[in-house]
Enzyme design. Structure first.
Site, PDB file in Angstrom:
ATOM      1  N   ALA A 284      89.141   6.881 -22.766  1.00 24.32           N
ATOM      2  CA  ALA A 284      89.914   5.705 -23.172  1.00 24.32           C
ATOM      3  C   ALA A 284      91.411   5.949 -23.027  1.00 24.32           C
ATOM      4  CB  ALA A 284      89.571   5.342 -24.621  1.00 24.32           C
TER       5      ALA A 284
ATOM      6  N   ARG B 179      85.020  13.485 -48.656  1.00 26.59           N
ATOM      7  CA  ARG B 179      86.443  13.841 -48.613  1.00 26.59           C
ATOM      8  C   ARG B 179      86.761  14.693 -47.386  1.00 26.59           C
ATOM      9  NH1 ARG B 179      88.761  17.062 -53.620  1.00 26.59           N
ATOM     10  NH2 ARG B 179      87.356  18.634 -52.767  1.00 26.59           N
TER      11      ARG B 179
ATOM     12  N   ASN C 176      84.888   1.750 -35.937  1.00 21.70           N
ATOM     13  CA  ASN C 176      85.541   2.915 -36.550  1.00 21.70           C
ATOM     14  C   ASN C 176      86.098   2.553 -37.919  1.00 21.70           C
ATOM     15  OD1 ASN C 176      84.925   4.136 -34.155  1.00 21.70           O
ATOM     16  ND2 ASN C 176      86.973   3.874 -33.275  1.00 21.70           N
TER      17      ASN C 176
ATOM     18  N   ASN D 213      83.762   4.064 -20.647  1.00 24.29           N
ATOM     19  CA  ASN D 213      83.071   5.144 -21.347  1.00 24.29           C
ATOM     20  C   ASN D 213      83.090   6.379 -20.464  1.00 24.29           C
ATOM     21  OD1 ASN D 213      82.072   4.565 -24.006  1.00 24.29           O
ATOM     22  ND2 ASN D 213      80.558   3.139 -23.134  1.00 24.29           N
TER      23      ASN D 213
ATOM     24  N   ASP E  70      88.623   4.421 -39.294  1.00 24.59           N
ATOM     25  CA  ASP E  70      89.792   5.286 -39.436  1.00 24.59           C
ATOM     26  C   ASP E  70      91.136   4.570 -39.516  1.00 24.59           C
ATOM     27  OD1 ASP E  70      90.299   4.590 -36.688  1.00 24.59           O
ATOM     28  OD2 ASP E  70      89.006   6.240 -36.037  1.00 24.59           O
TER      29      ASP E  70
ATOM     30  N   HIS F 250      82.274  -1.743 -39.651  1.00 25.61           N
ATOM     31  CA  HIS F 250      81.663  -0.816 -40.605  1.00 25.61           C
ATOM     32  C   HIS F 250      82.588  -0.479 -41.766  1.00 25.61           C
ATOM     33  CE1 HIS F 250      78.806   0.482 -37.131  1.00 25.61           C
ATOM     34  NE2 HIS F 250      78.255  -0.456 -37.874  1.00 25.61           N
TER      35      HIS F 250
ATOM     36  N   CYS G 242      87.616   5.265 -61.589  1.00 25.50           N
ATOM     37  CA  CYS G 242      88.375   4.041 -61.845  1.00 25.50           C
ATOM     38  C   CYS G 242      89.344   4.235 -62.998  1.00 25.50           C
ATOM     39  CB  CYS G 242      87.378   2.922 -62.168  1.00 25.50           C
ATOM     40  SG  CYS G 242      88.126   1.353 -62.610  1.00 25.50           S
TER      41      CYS G 242
HETATM   42 ZN   LIG Z   1      86.071   0.286 -62.952  1.00 25.52          ZN
END
Ligand SMILES: [Zn+2]
Length: 250
Positions: free
Chosen positions: A233, A67, A102, A214, A104, A119, A148
């Protein structure tokens, strides 16, 4: 450098089928810390909290750091000039896709439409028990681990953890993009993380021109890159787009 920038702009303009391959370096300028390098997360935190086995054993412990280091950091971030320039390349018809390492979502926020997230992403999660998918905005992260709504199982973010495989469809699509590319534009990635690091290599073997942006030389610079543009960048990409626009008006 000036000459290299002009040459890069003209190659992208003429070949058009550019695949932009990005890594942490493009998002650093949005305030998202990289994993590796001297200021990277892994100098301050043991990465085992996102090792799949460890997460399954102690999801509550892992989630505290997940988090803080991923969701909080990413949700404070905005796309920067680099992300916006990448989206402009696609909009102008020069780029066919973005393959990003990334997680994000900043390329999408900047307006890029075809984005393959090698990823995975923090924007969705799923239940480990019943596999129900969740959009981030429907998950309450005030208590961890998030659970859930239908079965009470622990939720896992849809980014790839250590010792987890890259989803096969994502890998296939990324390498298919690489093989179809006329140009690969490497941005903010040093090519250390396998198998993602092979994307520019596969493209090069299939005949693509490789342009690298880079801040310092990487594992691509010497043998893979045809043109190396050194810098941030957020500085180089807008210059590149500007150069292409200027030439189009002639
Ligand atoms: Zn579930």
């Amino acid at each position: 450098m000036e000459g290299d920038l002009k040459r890069a702009a003209s190659i992208i303009r003429d070949r058009r089928e550019t695949v932009v391959f990005t890594g942490a370096g493009i998002s650093v300028e949005s305030g998202i810390p990289p994993f590796r390098g001297p200021d990277g997360l892994w100098t301050k935190h043991d990465p085992s909290f996102i090792e799949l086995g460890r997460f399954l054993e102690d999801p509550a412990g892992s989630w505290v750091l997940i988090r803080e280091l991923f969701f909080d950091a990413i949700e404070r971030a905005e796309p920067n000039r680099g992300h916006i320039a990448v989206a402009e390349l696609e909009r102008a018809g020069f780029a066919r896709s973005v393959v990003t390492q990334n997680i994000d979502g900043l390329h999408q926020m900047a307006g890029s439409e075809k984005v393959i997230e090698f990823h995975g992403t923090t924007r969705t999660l799923h239940c480990l028990d019943c596999h129900t998918p969740y959009a981030r905005e429907n998950v309450d992260l005030s208590k961890t681990p998030p659970r859930c709504a239908s079965c009470g199982g622990v939720l896992k973010p849809d980014f790839v953890f250590f010792s987890e495989q890259i989803p096969e469809d994502v890998s296939r699509e990324s390498f298919a993009e690489a093989a179809a590319a006329g140009v690969v534009l490497i941005v903010g990635t040093t090519g250390e993380v396998m198998p993602a690091a092979y994307v520019p290599v596969v493209a090069k073997e299939a005949g693509a021109v490789v342009i690298e942006i880079n801040t310092s030389a990487s594992s691509y610079t010497k043998d893979v890159a045809d043109i190396f543009l050194r810098g941030k960048a957020g500085d180089i990409l807008p210059e590149l787009v500007h150069e292409m626009r200027g030439a189009e008006k002639c």
